[in-house]
Design an enzyme around this catalytic site. Structure first.
Site, PDB file in Angstrom:
ATOM      1  N   SER A 163      -3.275 -32.280 -19.079  1.00  0.00           N
ATOM      2  CA  SER A 163      -1.922 -32.011 -18.580  1.00  0.00           C
ATOM      3  C   SER A 163      -0.918 -32.411 -19.654  1.00  0.00           C
ATOM      4  CB  SER A 163      -1.685 -32.743 -17.252  1.00  0.00           C
ATOM      5  OG  SER A 163      -0.467 -32.326 -16.659  1.00  0.00           O
ATOM      6  N   THR A 164       0.006 -33.321 -19.341  1.00  0.00           N
ATOM      7  CA  THR A 164       1.055 -33.681 -20.299  1.00  0.00           C
ATOM      8  C   THR A 164       0.456 -34.154 -21.624  1.00  0.00           C
ATOM      9  OG1 THR A 164       2.415 -34.389 -18.442  1.00  0.00           O
ATOM     10  CG2 THR A 164       3.122 -35.081 -20.638  1.00  0.00           C
ATOM     11  N   HIS A 189      -2.500 -27.770 -17.262  1.00  0.00           N
ATOM     12  CA  HIS A 189      -1.401 -27.526 -16.328  1.00  0.00           C
ATOM     13  C   HIS A 189      -0.249 -26.833 -17.057  1.00  0.00           C
ATOM     14  CE1 HIS A 189      -2.934 -31.245 -13.924  1.00  0.00           C
ATOM     15  NE2 HIS A 189      -3.620 -30.162 -13.632  1.00  0.00           N
ATOM     16  N   MET A 282      -0.586 -36.885 -16.754  1.00  0.00           N
ATOM     17  CA  MET A 282      -0.091 -37.753 -15.684  1.00  0.00           C
ATOM     18  C   MET A 282      -0.821 -37.437 -14.380  1.00  0.00           C
ATOM     19  SD  MET A 282       2.245 -40.125 -15.192  1.00  0.00           S
ATOM     20  CE  MET A 282       3.255 -40.903 -13.942  1.00  0.00           C
ATOM     21  N   ASP A 285      -5.427 -35.639 -11.229  1.00  0.00           N
ATOM     22  CA  ASP A 285      -6.187 -34.394 -11.155  1.00  0.00           C
ATOM     23  C   ASP A 285      -7.348 -34.435 -12.147  1.00  0.00           C
ATOM     24  OD1 ASP A 285      -6.903 -31.810 -10.423  1.00  0.00           O
ATOM     25  OD2 ASP A 285      -5.576 -30.867 -11.888  1.00  0.00           O
TER      26      ASP A 285
END
Length: 341
Positions: A163-164, A189, A282, A285
């Site tokens: 993600s991030t 994401h 973050m 998930d």
């Protein structure tokens, strides 16, 4: 009492600056301390206020946002969220040091946009701004094609979630793998429309072929499939081997595509013929899905805290016992190749 996250809004549109300022100020725990209309005004206000997070437009007069990042971050390493409607700009900004990006909204989407931006501000406030040189990320040379036995690749699957901070982290891992690597499926994401551009970008820098996943795609050695935005990617198997489905669905673990959805399907279908990797991001998930993969005999890897932009997803996965080996980002390609020998 927790301090508010102090935000500087940078955008050349007075209407959009007002929208961001008003919207973010209505979110508990966030305070817009000032706004700037161009990069030079922004630099002066960064020096004066020392904000916790910056929201940054890319297309601005005098100096664009990407060049501004290259100038400001070495001196003031402040987590920055780029606000843009163009995927290319978003990826260039991430390469320049931004920790996150968000797609500019249509007029009908402003309420949802502000809510999502607020979440990203919170994430960014906990992010590590790192300016890692390209040379330091190339410390692992691509492995020889001979390191993978000819019959191994077709029976194996590699699943990676991020993600991030993941757009750059994924590129670091994937571009250090040889063309003969078993098929790879990826969940990063990212909004719809951005995933195809990201897959195309990977395709230009990787030894393997990379493209956005399409329902029914077959898995084969040398191919990377990137989950499409707003579509869950699942692994399946028939008499011909592995293939994927790509279907719209409700958010799982807060996301669509979801890393948990992908990892859970890999656990059930590939069992001990899989490698699972969880990178910077973050939230949680992927942690439960990676644990399922490990229980079914898969080899699981988690990125370490020191090299993560946000040590969230890998931390949760590590804490629940899902990670067999935790390692710096630069070491992950070699771990994958060693497991395939």
């Amino acid at each position: 009492m927790a301090k508010n996250i102090r935000v500087l809004v940078v955008d050349d549109s007075v209407i959009f600056r007002t929208l961001l300022t008003k919207g973010l100020n209505e979110i508990s725990g966030i305070e817009v301390i000032d706004a700037a209309s161009d990069a030079f005004e922004a630099k002066e206000k960064i020096m004066r206020h020392k904000p916790d997070v910056i929201t940054l437009d890319v297309e601005m007069p005098k100096l664009n946002g990407i060049d501004f990042l290259g100038q400001i971050l070495p001196e003031y390493p402040i987590p920055t969220i780029v606000v843009t409607s163009t995927p290319t700009n978003a990826f260039e900004a991430i390469s320049a040091g931004a920790v996150e990006f968000i797609k500019k909204p249509r007029s009908s989407e402003t309420d949802m946009f502000i809510k999502e931006l607020g979440k990203k501000v919170v994430i960014a406030s906990n992010a590590r701004v790192r300016r890692i040189s390209a040379a330091s990320l190339k410390t692992v040379a691509p492995m020889s094609l001979a390191t993978i036995a000819s019959g191994t690749s077709a029976n194996k699957i590699i699943a990676i979630g991020a993600s991030t901070g993941g757009t750059e982290a994924l590129a670091t891992v994937l571009e250090n793998l040889p063309k003969s690597t078993p098929g790879i499926i990826v969940v990063q994401h990212m909004p719809a429309g951005f995933t195809k551009m990201y897959a195309d970008r990977l395709n230009r820098v990787c030894n393997m072929e990379a493209r956005e996943a399409v329902d029914g795609d077959r898995i084969r050695p040398g191919l990377i499939l990137v989950a499409a935005g707003e579509f869950h990617l699942r692994l399946n198997k028939d008499t011909r081997g592995f293939y994927i489905t790509s279907k719209r669905g409700d958010k799982v673990s807060g996301h669509c595509p979801s890393v948990d959805v992908m990892f859970n399907s890999v656990a059930q279908v590939a069992k001990n013929n899989a490698i699972g990797v969880i990178l910077t991001g973050m939230g949680a998930d992927g942690a439960k899905g990676l644990l399922e993969m490990k229980k079914m005999g898969a080899y699981t890897i988690g990125q370490d805290k020191e090299t993560c932009v946000v040590y969230g997803m890998p931390m949760v996965a590590f804490n629940v016992g899902a990670v067999k080996k935790q390692a710096p980002l630069q070491a992950i390609p070699k771990l994958i190749m060693d497991e395939l020998k």
